[in-house]
Motif scaffolding. Sequence first.
Motif, short mmCIF file in Angstrom:
data_model
loop_
_atom_site.label_atom_id
_atom_site.label_comp_id
_atom_site.label_asym_id
_atom_site.label_seq_id
_atom_site.Cartn_x
_atom_site.Cartn_y
_atom_site.Cartn_z
N ARG A 232 0.84 -1.21 0.00
CA ARG A 232 0.00 0.00 0.00
C ARG A 232 0.88 1.26 0.00
NH1 ARG A 232 -3.83 -1.80 4.90
NH2 ARG A 232 -1.77 -2.59 5.54
N ASN A 233 2.15 1.09 0.30
CA ASN A 233 3.12 2.20 0.26
C ASN A 233 3.87 2.25 -1.07
OD1 ASN A 233 2.53 2.85 2.96
ND2 ASN A 233 4.03 1.36 3.71
N GLY A 234 3.47 1.40 -2.04
CA GLY A 234 4.17 1.33 -3.31
C GLY A 234 4.97 0.04 -3.41
N HIS A 235 5.69 -0.14 -4.53
CA HIS A 235 6.48 -1.36 -4.69
C HIS A 235 7.99 -1.10 -4.63
CE1 HIS A 235 6.35 0.18 -8.85
NE2 HIS A 235 7.51 -0.43 -9.00
N LYS A 236 8.36 0.18 -4.40
CA LYS A 236 9.76 0.52 -4.22
C LYS A 236 9.98 0.93 -2.77
CE LYS A 236 10.53 2.18 -8.95
NZ LYS A 236 10.99 3.33 -9.78
N PHE A 237 11.05 0.40 -2.17
CA PHE A 237 11.28 0.67 -0.76
C PHE A 237 12.74 1.04 -0.52
CE2 PHE A 237 7.67 -2.17 -0.96
CZ PHE A 237 6.76 -1.58 -0.09
N GLU A 262 -3.75 -9.34 -4.18
CA GLU A 262 -3.85 -10.12 -2.94
C GLU A 262 -2.71 -9.84 -1.97
OE1 GLU A 262 -2.36 -13.12 -6.13
OE2 GLU A 262 -3.67 -11.37 -6.00
N PHE A 263 -1.54 -9.42 -2.52
CA PHE A 263 -0.42 -9.12 -1.63
C PHE A 263 -0.56 -7.75 -0.99
CE2 PHE A 263 1.48 -12.45 -4.30
CZ PHE A 263 1.97 -13.28 -3.31
N LYS A 264 -1.41 -6.89 -1.60
CA LYS A 264 -1.64 -5.58 -0.99
C LYS A 264 -2.48 -5.70 0.27
CE LYS A 264 -1.20 -2.65 -5.09
NZ LYS A 264 -1.84 -1.60 -5.93
#
Length: 561
Positions: A232-237, A262-264
């Motif tokens: 939910r914060n994006g896919h880059k960390f 589903e992973f969100k």
Amino acid sequence: MADWHREVHRALVEAGYKPVSHAKARLAYQGAMRAGSFDVPILLQLDEDMVRRPSITLLDRPGVLSNPLPHIDPDNGLCYLDPQLSRMDPLNPMGMVGACLNKAQALLEKLVSGQNDAEAEREFPLLWDPDYPAFSTLPQGFSGAATLFNFEGKNTISVLVASEDQAQDYGRAWPAGGVEIKSIWPAYVLNWRHPVKPTQPWPVKTVQNFLDFLAWISPVIAAEARKHIDLRNGHKFLLVLDAPNACVGGFFEVPKQYRRPEFKTRQQALLHAFDREDWPLKRMTFQKLDQDHLVRRNLGENGLAGKKVMLIGCGTIGGFLAEMLLKIGAGIDGGRLTLVDSDVLMPGNLGRHILGLRYLMQNKAAACKEYLGQPLGPALVDVWTEDVRNLRKDMWRYDLIIEATGDEAISEWLNAWRLSQLPSSSKFPPILHSWIEGPGAAGVAFLNAWPETGCYRCLKTPDGTPRFQVLFKAAPDAGVVVASCAEASYVRYPVSASTQAAALALQSVIDWLRDGTRRPFRHNQIDSDFARASGSHNVAHQKGCRACSNQSTPQQATSAA
């Protein structure tokens, strides 16, 4: 081959070293150094002129040397001698090579002994072996959500900031403002109050490695990091660990197959995925770029950060002084630097002014603001392009006023105005006067900041004789060039006099900040043909001073300022 090359070559061969060919050095040798119970193979490369220290690279790291250790860089180079604190002697090459080999062997012995924790902590940023470096403007103790802005100009520069507004400020402060935001990465900063050091496995290469490292430091820190990894914060960390001895981070992207809806909604499933798999991680180190650090690094204190400073006169002294004031924190942390000058830059100014041809016929204060930019990042600098006397009602709001006009009439007016406010206005700020004596013979600074100090007029006796003789008697009219009415007369001197006078004024400011030795009048000799040796003096009140002798309580007022 030079004679010393033959001599050193013979000695190295006798010690068991063998010459080898190497692309980066004509004089290269392989050999071994004894460290504890190990023979450590090394490559030795000599500088042909013996100006640089010999380079030593470990060809193998047996036993405990295979662990992450200080003084060994990622390419296995051995940092056995600080180049900033050591000096090579080209006239004693034999002695230098022998001393360097002894230093290197002693260091290897120490590394093998295992007594390296303190140095490992100090060198942690190097041991982290970053894929690329970045910069951090975050204040000490910061934790939580942040943002990494990748600016693109002549170089790509990555800066970690607390807010987008701060990023825009830094983008404008960059040289010539010629940078654009290339990309933006969300970041999360984990603050840890204790120094960190390497653990196993090392180096950190995967997301799981990083989380294991954080768990070794603190399970609480690791749990906080895992909580932030949420689609939910994006896919880059970008996870950043900020510790007293290092600020390091790891950047990663969630693989496409795990970006499904589903992973969100099932964060735990996402965490289990990278527990099972080796997701690659890009390591980053962050050099401090916050303004408080940049000021403290050289001063050891806050400098002018948070203070309101007015600089009257942006001419031959003031232009250089303005830049110096910014370098010690003027205009940052809620402070302000006000540049005051109603004059414009003329051709006759160019030879000894910080400004150049580009600013011809422009107001000096406004041009200085544009030219100097913001050398330590965002700073509050404003300008006043009218007569300084129109600012008289606002002067008491400042913490320090610096007058560098070189105009004695302005100096006298400012002194009189200050005295007229005492004792009714007990908060009138200290005033620093800066000027050049004679044909660039001496720089002079007078700081009126203490109760016992006389006023500017007290620098002369009632008949106008200087109380502190800076120049020889023959000096005052030397170098004066009498011009026509179209161009005012001037005193001939080089730009070196301007910069030295500005430096003296800055040192007076620094001493005032430190509440150091109270020598309010000081001068530095520039030309020994005209000026006396550098010196400093107390300035007692001059009996019969026409400016302050009728002031009954100016000294109590000044002490409260």
